[in-house]
Design an enzyme around this catalytic site. Sequence first.
Site, PDB file in Angstrom:
ATOM      1  N   HIS A  63       0.845  -1.197   0.000  1.00  0.00           N
ATOM      2  CA  HIS A  63       0.000   0.000   0.000  1.00  0.00           C
ATOM      3  C   HIS A  63       0.878   1.244   0.000  1.00  0.00           C
ATOM      4  CE1 HIS A  63      -3.112  -2.915   1.411  1.00  0.00           C
ATOM      5  NE2 HIS A  63      -3.823  -2.212   0.541  1.00  0.00           N
ATOM      6  N   HIS A  67       1.193   1.517  -5.831  1.00  0.00           N
ATOM      7  CA  HIS A  67      -0.136   0.914  -5.882  1.00  0.00           C
ATOM      8  C   HIS A  67      -1.175   1.954  -6.297  1.00  0.00           C
ATOM      9  CE1 HIS A  67      -3.639  -1.455  -4.869  1.00  0.00           C
ATOM     10  NE2 HIS A  67      -4.009  -0.577  -3.941  1.00  0.00           N
ATOM     11  N   ASP A 179      -8.572  -1.721  -7.659  1.00  0.00           N
ATOM     12  CA  ASP A 179      -7.773  -1.935  -6.461  1.00  0.00           C
ATOM     13  C   ASP A 179      -7.313  -3.386  -6.340  1.00  0.00           C
ATOM     14  OD1 ASP A 179      -6.638  -1.250  -3.913  1.00  0.00           O
ATOM     15  OD2 ASP A 179      -8.375  -2.155  -2.957  1.00  0.00           O
TER      16      ASP A 179
END
Length: 351
Positions: A63, A67, A179
Amino acid sequence: LDLWCFDVFALNRVTEDHSLRTIVFELFTRHNLNSRFKIPSVFLTTLLDALEAGYGKYRNPYHNQVHAADVTQTVHCFLLRTGMLVRGRQGGSRGGPGLCLGPGPVVGGQRWSCWSRGCLLPRRHRHLATALSPWQWHQDDGDRVTYGLGGGHRWAHRRGPFPRIDKSKVLSLLLHAADISHPTKQWSVHSRWTKALMEEFFRQGDKEAELGLPFSPLCDRTSTLVAQSQIGFIDFIVEPTFSVLTDVAEKMVLPLAEDRTKAKGNPAASQQASSQWRQTSLDEHLELGDVKADLAGFRSTWAKYIQENKQKWKERAASGITNQASIEELSPCEEQAPPAPGRHKQNGDVE
């Protein structure tokens, strides 16, 4: 940026860890957003620098700003590949890009009030609220939110050809799909994201063990079945999500193509339909068969990568490599940056 097999790690290497800033600048430039929304370049630069710094604060393996860059590129590519990126009357300002989506506010009504009260939000909505906090927003007549300079710039518009599709839900689905999209990409990218994600989980497990707490799911580096967990993630989460998302795209885009096909031979109707599309190729060849082929091609692309990646995980599960060893043996993508001068890479290093 228009390719589904885009390698964000390669971009991050050549931009010296500024993949997020680079992608956002490219998209803002491509769609002339700075000019349309009167955003000073220095403001955008400051905002993106702050975003990258915030994402890098804890040096998370997964994260992080890479990303964020990957999710941004994936959303862009999906909109482009499915024909959902449009312009004209349904895109808001003249000549600018917009979404082929029906009525309903992106941010409005109760949801905006919730943000203003600072209540708890899902994590990525909190990220968005934090990112937008330097901006000035106004809400008018309970249905629209306008960026602070006023005029006609609005995120949402009431009328569109798809009254049964909730715009905010579609956008939420798209963001969620982007995501979790790395299993729909080539193995070199998917395996590297998996390696980074599992290392982040394992670090959490190490901290839990240090504090005498029970391990959270997938966080024990000595017993987690990585290959099996990825297969389950693909089967029960990723593949159904992308199947639904592509179905939604078809329901939204195909009616426009059908209208365009029916309007063929009527210059006024044809010109009006053509103005709704951003891509020159679609402006010139907006036939129903072409659009169906584009959507089918997109579906086959992500489906192919999912099957290839799942097969590789099955092979690893069958070989008996089930825990951290299956992560350490994953080779990063070919565009991996070389070790820093004077430092030899160790086996335990995490990219």
